[in-house]
Scaffold this motif. Sequence first.
Motif, PDB file in Angstrom:
ATOM      1  N   HIS A   1      -5.589  -1.377   4.700  1.00 46.20           N
ATOM      2  CA  HIS A   1      -5.137  -0.929   3.385  1.00 46.20           C
ATOM      3  C   HIS A   1      -5.460   0.548   3.218  1.00 46.20           C
ATOM      4  N   MET A   2      -4.403   1.359   3.239  1.00 40.95           N
ATOM      5  CA  MET A   2      -4.550   2.807   3.128  1.00 40.95           C
ATOM      6  C   MET A   2      -3.549   3.337   2.110  1.00 40.95           C
ATOM      7  N   GLU A   3      -3.516   4.650   1.940  1.00 37.17           N
ATOM      8  CA  GLU A   3      -2.578   5.263   0.991  1.00 37.17           C
ATOM      9  C   GLU A   3      -1.595   6.154   1.722  1.00 37.17           C
ATOM     10  N   PHE A   4      -0.363   6.153   1.217  1.00 37.08           N
ATOM     11  CA  PHE A   4       0.687   7.020   1.749  1.00 37.08           C
ATOM     12  C   PHE A   4       1.459   7.592   0.571  1.00 37.08           C
ATOM     13  N   MET A   5       1.391   8.911   0.425  1.00 37.66           N
ATOM     14  CA  MET A   5       2.074   9.600  -0.670  1.00 37.66           C
ATOM     15  C   MET A   5       1.723   9.005  -2.036  1.00 37.66           C
ATOM     16  N   GLY A   6       0.443   8.728  -2.202  1.00 39.42           N
ATOM     17  CA  GLY A   6      -0.051   8.248  -3.485  1.00 39.42           C
ATOM     18  C   GLY A   6       0.129   6.765  -3.734  1.00 39.42           C
ATOM     19  N   LYS A   7       0.699   6.044  -2.773  1.00 41.17           N
ATOM     20  CA  LYS A   7       0.915   4.607  -2.949  1.00 41.17           C
ATOM     21  C   LYS A   7       0.035   3.814  -1.976  1.00 41.17           C
ATOM     22  N   LYS A   8      -0.458   2.675  -2.426  1.00 43.25           N
ATOM     23  CA  LYS A   8      -1.243   1.801  -1.564  1.00 43.25           C
ATOM     24  C   LYS A   8      -0.324   1.088  -0.571  1.00 43.25           C
ATOM     25  N   MET A   9      -0.765   1.054   0.681  1.00 44.49           N
ATOM     26  CA  MET A   9       0.040   0.461   1.743  1.00 44.49           C
ATOM     27  C   MET A   9      -0.746  -0.612   2.490  1.00 44.49           C
TER      28      MET A   9
ATOM     29  N   LEU B   1      17.573  14.560   8.170  1.00 44.95           N
ATOM     30  CA  LEU B   1      17.211  13.642   7.084  1.00 44.95           C
ATOM     31  C   LEU B   1      16.154  14.225   6.138  1.00 44.95           C
ATOM     32  N   ASN B   2      15.692  15.439   6.461  1.00 46.57           N
ATOM     33  CA  ASN B   2      14.620  16.046   5.673  1.00 46.57           C
ATOM     34  C   ASN B   2      13.428  15.085   5.582  1.00 46.57           C
ATOM     35  N   SER B   3      13.070  14.516   6.750  1.00 46.88           N
ATOM     36  CA  SER B   3      12.116  13.405   6.761  1.00 46.88           C
ATOM     37  C   SER B   3      10.735  13.770   7.279  1.00 46.88           C
ATOM     38  N   HIS B   4      10.505  15.060   7.567  1.00 49.40           N
ATOM     39  CA  HIS B   4       9.187  15.465   8.033  1.00 49.40           C
ATOM     40  C   HIS B   4       8.140  15.106   6.977  1.00 49.40           C
ATOM     41  N   HIS B   5       7.092  14.437   7.421  1.00 53.50           N
ATOM     42  CA  HIS B   5       5.992  13.936   6.589  1.00 53.50           C
ATOM     43  C   HIS B   5       6.320  12.595   5.923  1.00 53.50           C
ATOM     44  N   TYR B   6       7.549  12.110   6.091  1.00 54.19           N
ATOM     45  CA  TYR B   6       7.832  10.770   5.556  1.00 54.19           C
ATOM     46  C   TYR B   6       8.101   9.786   6.704  1.00 54.19           C
TER      47      TYR B   6
ATOM     48  N   SER C   1      -3.927   8.233   4.257  1.00 56.33           N
ATOM     49  CA  SER C   1      -5.252   8.662   3.801  1.00 56.33           C
ATOM     50  C   SER C   1      -6.081   7.445   3.399  1.00 56.33           C
ATOM     51  N   GLY C   2      -7.389   7.688   3.261  1.00 54.07           N
ATOM     52  CA  GLY C   2      -8.304   6.605   2.910  1.00 54.07           C
ATOM     53  C   GLY C   2      -9.024   6.077   4.130  1.00 54.07           C
ATOM     54  N   GLU C   3      -9.861   5.070   3.929  1.00 53.14           N
ATOM     55  CA  GLU C   3     -10.600   4.450   5.022  1.00 53.14           C
ATOM     56  C   GLU C   3      -9.631   3.854   6.036  1.00 53.14           C
ATOM     57  N   LEU C   4      -9.891   4.117   7.327  1.00 50.97           N
ATOM     58  CA  LEU C   4      -9.049   3.537   8.367  1.00 50.97           C
ATOM     59  C   LEU C   4      -9.087   2.023   8.289  1.00 50.97           C
TER      60      LEU C   4
END
Length: 420
Positions: free
Chosen positions: A41-49, A23-28, A35-38
């Motif tokens: 609400h954090m960031e994943f690939m530049g998007k807020k999650m 699936l070429n899914s490594h890192h996804y 990233s961000g404060e544990l």
Amino acid sequence: MAQDIFDKALNNLGPIGSQAKLLNSHHYYSFPKLSGELGPHMEFMGKKMLNWSLNNYLGLANHPEVRQADAEAAAEYGLAYPMGARMMTGNTELHEQFEKQLAEYVGKKDSFLLNYGYQGVMSVIECIVDRKDVIVFDAESHACLIDGIRLHKAKGGTYYQFAHNDMESLEKNLVRATKLAEEQGGGILVITEGVFGMSGKVGSLDKIVELKKKFNFRLLVDDAHGFGTMGETGAGVPEYFGVQDQVDLHFCTFAKSMAAIGAFIAADPEIVMFLKYNMRSQTYAKALPMPFVLGGMKRLELMKNHPEFRENLWTIVKALQDGFRKRGFDIGDTTSPVTPVFLHGSYDLPTVTNLIRDMRENMGIFCSVIIYPVVPKGVIMLRIIPTASHTLEDVEYTMDCFEKVQAKLQAGEYAPLAVA
């Protein structure tokens, strides 16, 4: 001519790795980078999650007193102190003080501080059983327990598996184990979990200890998800059932509620002393560094003195689980914070990946997905880990998103052709 031992690694990444490559899914889908404060609400690939995948149950990971204690301990001692294994040069008064505090918290007389949870509980099993002994374990035991049991197998030991949380199956296997143990001149160790991390089911410790009236065995409980979350004071599932005195080996990790590294095993003082002198993972490996000892003490202090952390967690758990059930979702038989959401149907892997991508890219929801062979074919399990740091608004938004996801799934919108 002998083969190159690396050939199998180069040609077969294994069941999970092969799918990731396909699936070429490594890192996804696998090895994602948050990233961000544990926290929620954090960031994943530049998007807020909105993040439902951290085992930070009590929200201690970024508590200011925890951060301060960690920083001050690192500044005073560095990350190396003490050097060496506990038995040789790595023991300190603070290590032993922490052990007493942990034992008191979970209602045992003594405990042994471990440098890591996974290898620690493996080593407990390897240490406490020998060739004559028999292990009886729950079929859904965590990988660390299974690996510990395999060490017993390597020693020539015998083990029996009982159906998950099934006391009739356990009793039948105890009959078999008793016969064999008597023939071999050994004993019996029953192994289960306090909270099963995938389903959220609580191990039937109250019923298991009742079987001690009929059978002679010792009980090891891996309480990774129960420690800090279950019971009146958060001491875990043995406290939840009021059977602390009947659990012979109470294992807890710091990786969940305490948001740290390390673990401990609590038991009677004589057994703890035996473990201290015979657990290979502790005898031949470095002691837990001082920042984790002092940081752990601060976390334990907050767990004991601030019941509102646990109360906040359960407010979120109740809102989440009641909300899912009212909206018709199948969340299984969970009675713990772990909240699995089962979506049923004949769905292939590309469909599942499209579903997850939609949740992350368009809804900003990040949660773990589990598929066959961990769950049966035709089932997608989305695992939600609520924490004290989440809000009721987070819960409401998530349930709205899940309703949209389920509707799209049933309408076939995630099928590969539909999204092509």
